[in-house]
Design a protein around this motif. Structure first.
Motif, mmCIF file in Angstrom:
data_model
loop_
_atom_site.group_PDB
_atom_site.id
_atom_site.type_symbol
_atom_site.label_atom_id
_atom_site.label_comp_id
_atom_site.label_asym_id
_atom_site.label_seq_id
_atom_site.Cartn_x
_atom_site.Cartn_y
_atom_site.Cartn_z
ATOM 1 N N LYS A 1 -16.356 7.842 -3.827
ATOM 2 C CA LYS A 1 -15.193 7.759 -2.765
ATOM 3 C C LYS A 1 -14.240 9.130 -3.141
ATOM 4 O O LYS A 1 -13.806 9.437 -4.195
ATOM 5 C CB LYS A 1 -14.379 6.591 -2.747
ATOM 6 N N ARG A 2 -14.256 9.729 -1.963
ATOM 7 C CA ARG A 2 -13.407 11.013 -1.913
ATOM 8 C C ARG A 2 -12.024 10.521 -1.787
ATOM 9 O O ARG A 2 -11.808 10.007 -0.732
ATOM 10 C CB ARG A 2 -13.840 11.993 -1.281
ATOM 11 N N VAL A 3 -11.027 11.004 -2.695
ATOM 12 C CA VAL A 3 -9.669 10.815 -2.457
ATOM 13 C C VAL A 3 -8.814 12.001 -2.675
ATOM 14 O O VAL A 3 -9.214 12.795 -3.393
ATOM 15 C CB VAL A 3 -9.167 9.438 -3.559
ATOM 16 N N ILE B 1 -2.315 7.649 -2.697
ATOM 17 C CA ILE B 1 -3.733 8.119 -2.811
ATOM 18 C C ILE B 1 -4.564 7.861 -1.499
ATOM 19 O O ILE B 1 -4.190 6.778 -0.923
ATOM 20 C CB ILE B 1 -4.415 7.332 -3.856
ATOM 21 N N VAL B 2 -5.099 8.875 -0.661
ATOM 22 C CA VAL B 2 -5.672 8.489 0.685
ATOM 23 C C VAL B 2 -7.213 8.718 0.238
ATOM 24 O O VAL B 2 -7.688 9.723 -0.219
ATOM 25 C CB VAL B 2 -5.170 9.741 1.555
ATOM 26 N N HIS B 3 -7.657 7.489 0.637
ATOM 27 C CA HIS B 3 -9.339 7.566 0.774
ATOM 28 C C HIS B 3 -9.771 8.499 2.096
ATOM 29 O O HIS B 3 -9.345 8.039 3.280
ATOM 30 C CB HIS B 3 -9.811 6.167 0.906
ATOM 31 N N ILE B 4 -10.139 9.753 1.865
ATOM 32 C CA ILE B 4 -10.377 10.554 2.684
ATOM 33 C C ILE B 4 -11.425 10.072 4.004
ATOM 34 O O ILE B 4 -10.981 10.358 5.202
ATOM 35 C CB ILE B 4 -10.871 11.823 2.233
ATOM 36 N N THR B 5 -12.383 9.536 3.712
ATOM 37 C CA THR B 5 -13.240 8.807 4.871
ATOM 38 C C THR B 5 -12.750 8.009 5.540
ATOM 39 O O THR B 5 -12.970 8.125 7.028
ATOM 40 C CB THR B 5 -14.614 8.267 4.207
ATOM 41 N N SER B 6 -12.122 7.009 5.139
ATOM 42 C CA SER B 6 -11.844 5.931 5.623
ATOM 43 C C SER B 6 -10.290 6.269 6.470
ATOM 44 O O SER B 6 -9.809 5.474 7.248
ATOM 45 C CB SER B 6 -11.831 4.323 5.085
ATOM 46 N N GLY B 7 -9.268 6.791 5.658
ATOM 47 C CA GLY B 7 -7.977 7.054 5.909
ATOM 48 C C GLY B 7 -7.181 6.053 5.370
ATOM 49 O O GLY B 7 -6.126 5.897 5.537
ATOM 50 N N GLN C 1 -2.191 -1.320 -1.220
ATOM 51 C CA GLN C 1 -2.563 -0.835 0.354
ATOM 52 C C GLN C 1 -1.475 -1.072 1.462
ATOM 53 O O GLN C 1 -1.284 -1.883 1.612
ATOM 54 C CB GLN C 1 -4.071 -1.381 0.686
ATOM 55 N N LEU C 2 -1.454 0.442 1.772
ATOM 56 C CA LEU C 2 -0.092 0.447 2.808
ATOM 57 C C LEU C 2 -0.943 0.243 4.517
ATOM 58 O O LEU C 2 -0.448 -0.115 5.177
ATOM 59 C CB LEU C 2 0.407 1.543 2.694
ATOM 60 N N LYS C 3 -2.190 1.083 4.308
ATOM 61 C CA LYS C 3 -2.724 1.040 5.685
ATOM 62 C C LYS C 3 -4.497 1.116 5.501
ATOM 63 O O LYS C 3 -4.927 1.605 4.509
ATOM 64 C CB LYS C 3 -2.336 2.377 6.414
#
Length: 118
Positions: free
Chosen positions: A19-21, A86-92, A116-118
């Motif tokens: 996963k790209r973060v 931390i933001v998971h780039i693919t899913s947001g 997890q906030l969103k």
């Protein structure tokens, strides 16, 4: 910020870091008389493994007012605090850092426990 110990977890194989973060520092800046605006600095992109925690871990963390919903494995990283997101780039998906620790006391991986906030 608490630094936990993960003595019983093992280093993940490289293919599990899939996963790209983006790890970024969040700062709240005053705007006007009573407003606040978020400013994000020091973005760092990394490959990571994101895994939801089990129900026992979630329940235990909820009782201490630190809702841990996921664990994120990263190659060794310094300077991350509970002021980071931390933001998971693919899913947001957006995660707030709660605590982190070196995996198995070594110098190869860091595990970040997040909410997890969103």
């Amino acid at each position: 910020m608490s630094r936990a110990s993960f003595q019983n977890l093992r280093n993940p194989p490289s293919q599990k870091l899939n996963k790209r973060v983006c790890i970024r520092l969040r700062q709240d800046m005053p705007v006007g008389a009573s407003g606040v605006d978020q400013v994000y600095t020091q973005p760092r992109e990394r490959w990571a493994r994101i895994q939801p925690v089990g129900t026992a871990t979630y329940t235990e963390s909820a009782q201490t007012d630190t809702a841990i919903t996921h664990r994120i494995w990263l190659r060794k990283i310094e300077g991350v605090t509970d002021a980071h997101e931390i933001v998971h780039i693919t899913s947001g998906s957006l995660y707030r850092v709660q605590r982190l620790a070196d995996l198995d006391g070594g110098n190869d991986f860091t595990i970040v426990e997040v909410e997890q906030l969103k």
